[in-house]
Design a protein around this motif. Sequence first.
Motif, PDB file in Angstrom:
ATOM      1  N   GLU A  12      12.778   3.263  10.176  1.00  0.00           N
ATOM      2  CA  GLU A  12      12.396   3.317  11.900  1.00  0.00           C
ATOM      3  C   GLU A  12      11.539   4.693  12.564  1.00  0.00           C
ATOM      4  O   GLU A  12      12.512   5.910  11.621  1.00  0.00           O
ATOM      5  N   THR A  13      11.268   5.425  13.769  1.00  0.00           N
ATOM      6  CA  THR A  13      10.482   6.144  13.973  1.00  0.00           C
ATOM      7  C   THR A  13      11.096   5.547  15.454  1.00  0.00           C
ATOM      8  O   THR A  13      10.148   4.466  16.050  1.00  0.00           O
ATOM      9  N   ASP A  14      10.918   6.457  16.244  1.00  0.00           N
ATOM     10  CA  ASP A  14      10.145   6.251  17.678  1.00  0.00           C
ATOM     11  C   ASP A  14       9.609   7.198  18.358  1.00  0.00           C
ATOM     12  O   ASP A  14       9.333   7.272  19.045  1.00  0.00           O
ATOM     13  N   THR A  98       7.226   1.005   7.932  1.00  0.00           N
ATOM     14  CA  THR A  98       7.835   1.882   9.044  1.00  0.00           C
ATOM     15  C   THR A  98       8.687   0.877   9.871  1.00  0.00           C
ATOM     16  O   THR A  98       7.046   1.355  10.709  1.00  0.00           O
ATOM     17  N   GLN A  99       8.838   1.174  10.767  1.00  0.00           N
ATOM     18  CA  GLN A  99       8.831   0.512  12.208  1.00  0.00           C
ATOM     19  C   GLN A  99       8.864   1.888  13.346  1.00  0.00           C
ATOM     20  O   GLN A  99       9.389   2.726  13.261  1.00  0.00           O
ATOM     21  N   SER A 100       8.086   1.621  14.341  1.00  0.00           N
ATOM     22  CA  SER A 100       7.817   1.834  15.418  1.00  0.00           C
ATOM     23  C   SER A 100       7.398   1.829  16.644  1.00  0.00           C
ATOM     24  O   SER A 100       6.908   0.539  16.303  1.00  0.00           O
ATOM     25  N   LEU A 106       2.597   0.452   8.252  1.00  0.00           N
ATOM     26  CA  LEU A 106       2.234  -0.589   6.494  1.00  0.00           C
ATOM     27  C   LEU A 106       1.738   0.978   6.051  1.00  0.00           C
ATOM     28  O   LEU A 106       0.766   1.138   5.729  1.00  0.00           O
ATOM     29  N   VAL A 107       2.258   0.996   5.339  1.00  0.00           N
ATOM     30  CA  VAL A 107       2.583   2.243   3.795  1.00  0.00           C
ATOM     31  C   VAL A 107       2.014   1.760   2.332  1.00  0.00           C
ATOM     32  O   VAL A 107       2.253   1.249   1.696  1.00  0.00           O
ATOM     33  N   TYR A 108       0.571   1.978   2.182  1.00  0.00           N
ATOM     34  CA  TYR A 108      -0.101   1.566   1.231  1.00  0.00           C
ATOM     35  C   TYR A 108      -0.134   2.707   0.049  1.00  0.00           C
ATOM     36  O   TYR A 108       0.120   4.501   0.785  1.00  0.00           O
ATOM     37  N   ASP A 109      -0.425   2.666  -0.893  1.00  0.00           N
ATOM     38  CA  ASP A 109      -1.241   4.266  -1.663  1.00  0.00           C
ATOM     39  C   ASP A 109      -2.137   4.184  -2.076  1.00  0.00           C
ATOM     40  O   ASP A 109      -2.815   3.241  -0.790  1.00  0.00           O
ATOM     41  N   TRP A 110      -2.608   4.987  -1.595  1.00  0.00           N
ATOM     42  CA  TRP A 110      -3.952   5.677  -1.494  1.00  0.00           C
ATOM     43  C   TRP A 110      -5.065   5.390  -2.326  1.00  0.00           C
ATOM     44  O   TRP A 110      -4.582   5.754  -3.931  1.00  0.00           O
ATOM     45  N   ALA A 111      -6.091   4.766  -1.872  1.00  0.00           N
ATOM     46  CA  ALA A 111      -7.130   4.056  -2.714  1.00  0.00           C
ATOM     47  C   ALA A 111      -8.093   5.507  -2.940  1.00  0.00           C
ATOM     48  O   ALA A 111      -8.686   5.203  -1.591  1.00  0.00           O
ATOM     49  N   PRO A 112      -8.744   5.612  -3.684  1.00  0.00           N
ATOM     50  CA  PRO A 112      -9.737   7.055  -3.502  1.00  0.00           C
ATOM     51  C   PRO A 112     -11.132   5.893  -3.982  1.00  0.00           C
ATOM     52  O   PRO A 112     -10.876   5.128  -4.719  1.00  0.00           O
TER      53      PRO A 112
END
Length: 278
Positions: A12-14, A98-100, A106-112
């Motif tokens: 979480e982040t503010d 991560t809540q903001s 939503l944190v995904y793997d980077w897809a080249p």
Amino acid sequence: MGDVNDWPFDTETDLAPGAYLTRIGAIFATFDARTQDSGNVSYGVEAAGRRWFVKTAGDPADLTPFLPHNERVALLLNARRLARSVSDSALPALQGVTQSPWGPMLVYDWAPGELVGTPAARRDDSESAFQRFRRLPREQLTAAIDTILDVHLKLCATGWIACDFYDGSLMYDFAAHQTWLIDLDSYRKGAFINEMGRMFGSTRFMAPEEFERGALIDERTTVFTLGRAISVFLGDGDLDRAGFRGGEGQFAAMTMACRPDPADRLQSVAELARAWRG
């Protein structure tokens, strides 16, 4: 989630996403209203020695997108549900959330790779990713379609119905010959009734029932969409044999998938895959 030693994100982040991501790493790409009109804002981020794709619902204060912020958040939560129910090497892995102040990130793997979907004004440009994808050797293009079918076999096996699938849902790594399916946020769990009339999506890929209020949307709709994908990528976007580069069996599979009446189509993605490969 990735190994704790390479996971730089908090739960979480503010801070707003851009400010937060700049604090934990380096933003090397931003996808906002300049590249798409969904209202979502996404980022390519390098942190902890690797690249990530971070998708957000966009700024709640921005009232210009068609979908209001709460509906965009709902689609992200739906994407999380889908990612947790189906795993495939062609689906970039969701590693965490991560809540903001903007809602979930939503944190995904980077897809080249490159986005296959191209704005209509550039779709005939021979150098566009869309045209270069269609010009791939038949064997490579067939392998890409196989990947699309394999992912949808898994999705349909767990009850997901394709909604708003089109060439903008595909990325292709032209060097590694890797196909990625992305942005499946609008997929629905289980058959449902079309309450919109014309649903969201690209007309080139949509089934007749996606234009008819009160019509049933089910796996046969997914079959039609995948048949249209075959026609767009391996043919000229129509159902004529002359422009189709596949074999007779593949052509028959495509045309059986794209029959207007759902009752006359191949009845499942499994049937389509068998016909395509048989």
